[in-house]
Scaffold this active site. Structure first.
Site, PDB file in Angstrom:
ATOM      1  N   PHE A 121      51.794  22.283  30.870  1.00 59.95           N
ATOM      2  CA  PHE A 121      51.013  23.497  30.634  1.00 59.95           C
ATOM      3  C   PHE A 121      51.308  24.523  31.731  1.00 59.95           C
ATOM      4  CE2 PHE A 121      47.224  26.170  30.447  1.00 59.95           C
ATOM      5  CZ  PHE A 121      47.202  26.443  29.082  1.00 59.95           C
ATOM      6  N   ASP A 150      47.291  15.649  33.668  1.00 57.82           N
ATOM      7  CA  ASP A 150      46.458  16.659  33.017  1.00 57.82           C
ATOM      8  C   ASP A 150      46.015  16.075  31.674  1.00 57.82           C
ATOM      9  OD1 ASP A 150      45.358  18.824  31.641  1.00 57.82           O
ATOM     10  OD2 ASP A 150      46.745  20.260  32.522  1.00 57.82           O
ATOM     11  N   TYR A 166      36.430  22.313  27.237  1.00 56.90           N
ATOM     12  CA  TYR A 166      36.096  23.248  26.157  1.00 56.90           C
ATOM     13  C   TYR A 166      36.917  23.015  24.894  1.00 56.90           C
ATOM     14  CZ  TYR A 166      39.910  25.711  28.578  1.00 56.90           C
ATOM     15  OH  TYR A 166      41.088  26.028  29.214  1.00 56.90           O
TER      16      TYR A 166
END
Length: 402
Positions: A125, A201, A226
């Protein structure tokens, strides 16, 4: 699989169907396949927010800190127990994923003073790559970015030659573009064999695939809340530090919530023992209570049932894409083996960006675009029905044919 009745039958047999109803309905006619970017508002989170806002904040005011102050550790322990295979006292919730990654990578670099490099892959990412690149520049280390297969993810054979002298190897458990599921155990062993710490991650993994941080020997991990945890936009992230390393790894942002006897507010910084030393400033209470409700809902569903449904939802999407979109030039850019991918599916096409925009505006199908040519379809096991996937692919196929 191309028969809509098949999708309806899968929904009728879905053991998670009662929990799907816990998600607040989106606007009529909208098909939402972007849970891997932002998860749904749940009825439980809405009720909890109302209680906190009207009662604990509105009426209790500062007196409510008695019940709020332990939220980062309490929610962290729930994530540890139900979602990431960690032990009590190894996960804490606070700050953003980027800040937590900075803290974890900084601690790893400090623990390896003779190291010469940090290592990641080019499909990790972006925030992970940027943080590592910045830390390498700051500490005079080499930033080594290994080419990763855009569909199948990082390869141990490509990583091994660049790990000599590395302080840390940082990878994503589920690739954000292709959903490729990395072999955490094997790649963690590879890092350890070269004297590096392993930092994972879990942003696209937690809540959608089983994670075993303890069993794989992972040293550090971070993740957002989220997406599949339904914590809401900007909800605080989580950090994991293996218990055996907590006394030796020190994160670089010394804040009052990580200090021993914090309310004495004395001079100097003395970190509290354990994972709480990875806290910094005042916790984001509203986000934390939403995360707590989301984790509770996922725990009720059970990670094994969530994983089974996630594989089935994405397999249906792959079958429909093969039948309806492949003739139009679209290819599946995720691993075809459901055991090797997370809970989203990626399609590749040169016109992907325009198709995603048109799908949202004209077909009321919410997916997302990732450069240069990727369409991500992210049904959530806890929020999506099989017929939602069928209808979304049907609308996409009709839009493309037009």
């Amino acid at each position: 699989p191309t028969d809509r009745a098949t999708a309806l039958a899968l929904d009728a047999a879905d053991p998670l169907a009662p929990l799907v109803a816990e998600c607040v309905a989106v606007e009529p006619g909208l098909l939402y396949l972007d849970d891997n970017s932002l998860g749904r508002l749940t009825r439980r989170a809405r009720r909890r927010l109302a209680e906190v806002v009207d009662g604990e904040w509105g009426t209790g005011l500062i007196r409510s800190w008695g019940s709020w102050v332990d939220l980062p550790a309490r929610v962290g322990d729930a994530i540890a127990a139900h979602l990431v295979g960690a032990r009590p006292g190894e996960v804490v919730v606070g700050d953003s994923t980027t800040v937590n990654l900075y803290k974890a990578a900084s601690a790893a670099i400090a623990a390896r003073p003779d190291a010469r490099a940090v290592v990641t892959d080019d499909d990790n990412f972006p925030t992970d790559r940027y943080v590592l690149e910045g830390l390498a520049a700051r500490h005079g280390l080499e930033y080594r970015e290994v080419a990763s297969d855009p569909v199948h993810g990082p390869d141990a054979g490509a990583l091994a030659p660049v790990l000599d002298g590395a302080a840390v190897l940082c990878l994503s458990h589920v690739a954000y573009r292709s959903a490729a599921l990395a072999d955490m155990a094997a790649l963690t062993r590879l890092a350890h064999d070269h004297g590096a710490l392993a930092l994972w991650d879990l942003s696209h993994a937690a809540g959608s695939v089983p994670v075993d941080l303890t069993g794989t020997g992972a040293d550090l991990a971070v993740g957002c809340t989220y997406k599949y945890l339904d914590g809401g936009p900007g909800a605080p992230a989580f950090a994991y530090v293996r218990r055996e390393l907590q006394a030796t790894l020190r994160q670089p942002i010394w804040g009052w919530f990580g200090r021993r006897d914090q309310f004495v507010m004395g001079p100097g910084y003395a970190p509290v023992d354990g994972i709480a030393s990875w806290l910094t400033g005042t916790p984001a209470v509203l986000g934390l209570v939403c995360v707590e409700e989301g984790v509770g809902l996922l725990a009720e569903a059970g990670i094994d049932r969530l994983r089974a449904k996630g594989m089935a939802l994405t397999s249906l999407a792959v079958d429909l894409a093969d039948a309806w979109l492949a003739p139009q030039g679209y290819t599946v850019a995720s691993p075809r083996d459901p055991g090797r991918r997370g809970s989203h599916v990626t399609l590749a096409h040169p016109d992907a960006e325009r198709i995603v925009a048109d799908a949202i505006a004209r077909a009321k199908v919410v997916a997302d675009f990732r450069a240069p040519d990727r369409i991500r379809l992210g049904p959530a096991p806890l929020a999506s029905r099989f017929v939602d996937v069928w209808d979304a692919l049907d609308r996409l196929a009709r839009l493309i044919r037009r």
